[in-house]
Design a protein around this motif. Structure first.
Motif, short mmCIF file in Angstrom:
data_model
loop_
_atom_site.label_atom_id
_atom_site.label_comp_id
_atom_site.label_asym_id
_atom_site.label_seq_id
_atom_site.Cartn_x
_atom_site.Cartn_y
_atom_site.Cartn_z
N ALA A 107 0.79 -1.22 -0.06
CA ALA A 107 -0.06 -0.04 0.03
C ALA A 107 0.83 1.16 0.12
N ASP A 108 1.90 1.17 0.68
CA ASP A 108 2.88 2.22 0.71
C ASP A 108 3.45 2.41 -0.55
N TYR A 109 3.97 1.46 -1.13
CA TYR A 109 4.82 1.43 -2.44
C TYR A 109 3.89 1.93 -3.69
N LEU A 110 2.58 1.75 -3.36
CA LEU A 110 1.64 2.21 -4.60
C LEU A 110 1.56 3.70 -4.57
N GLN A 111 1.79 4.44 -3.26
CA GLN A 111 1.88 5.70 -3.43
C GLN A 111 3.06 6.40 -3.66
N TRP A 112 4.27 5.74 -3.92
CA TRP A 112 5.53 6.36 -4.10
C TRP A 112 5.46 6.55 -5.66
N THR A 113 6.06 7.87 -5.86
CA THR A 113 6.37 8.31 -7.31
C THR A 113 7.63 8.68 -7.66
N PHE A 114 8.61 7.91 -6.93
CA PHE A 114 9.90 8.42 -7.12
C PHE A 114 10.51 7.91 -8.49
N GLU A 115 11.47 8.38 -9.10
CA GLU A 115 11.94 8.00 -10.24
C GLU A 115 12.89 6.78 -9.98
N GLU A 116 13.51 6.67 -8.87
CA GLU A 116 14.21 5.34 -8.63
C GLU A 116 13.36 4.03 -8.57
N ARG A 117 13.79 2.94 -9.10
CA ARG A 117 13.07 1.73 -9.03
C ARG A 117 13.40 1.15 -7.79
#
Length: 195
Positions: free
Chosen positions: A15-25
């Protein structure tokens, strides 16, 4: 929020992961964040292309599917709640094969693929060889293939009674087969050609 703002001591969920919009993979392994290495090098990409193509070609007209990174594989804990808030492992294998198509959804795969292929790159060996080995074994990935471009070697772990059993170390001149894909053959001479 930027990647540098994350608390790396915290446990994160899908759920946290889905919120992230970082350029890094990123990948989550047991709730911990792992930055993926910079873009894979030429040899990594060549090997990935050959292996993916061989599997993809074999699977035409068959019920299994193959996917290459970036492709999210969510590995819920066994007998646990499978909501996004309770999934703590999200990986992006170089290649995976899924034969139970009910595990596929618009976000990727939820549950253990039948085969996971990881191609080692400088800097990711510990993550691949220790952390991913553990989560793949625990989640029930039937076969975990590790390919080393640097050493021109192939190692296959096969799940037997809940534990991985390693194959012998294979290299150029060997042919890879798997009970999951009857009749499939992967010639390591083709895989390592040009390296």
């Amino acid at each position: 929020m930027q990647f540098s703002d994350l608390d790396l001591s915290k446990t994160y969920s899908y759920a946290d992961y889905l919120q992230w919009t970082f350029e890094e993979r990123l990948e989550l392994i047991k709730g911990k964040i792992f930055k993926m290495t910079p873009a894979p090098n030429l040899y990594h990409q060549d090997i990935s292309g050959v292996v993916f193509n061989e599997i993809y070609t074999y699977l035409k007209g068959k019920p299994c599917r193959t996917y290459s990174a970036p492709f999210d594989v969510r590995l819920p804990r066994k007998s646990a709640d499978e909501t996004n808030e309770k999934i703590y492992t999200v990986v992006q294998p170089d290649i995976c094969v899924i034969c139970d198509l009910s595990k596929l959804d618009k976000r990727g795969c939820k549950g253990a693929p039948d085969i996971v292929v990881e191609i080692l790159s400088p800097g990711n060996n510990e993550k691949e060889l220790r952390n991913k080995y553990e989560v793949y074994e625990e989640s029930g990935v039937t076969e975990y293939w590790i390919i080393s471009p640097q050493d021109k070697t192939f190692l296959k772990y096969t799940l037997a009674q809940g534990s991985y059993q390693p194959s012998r170390l294979m290299t150029i001149g060997d042919i890879i087969t798997t009970a999951i894909l009857p009749g499939f053959e992967l010639n390591l001479e083709t895989v390592f050609a040009g390296i």
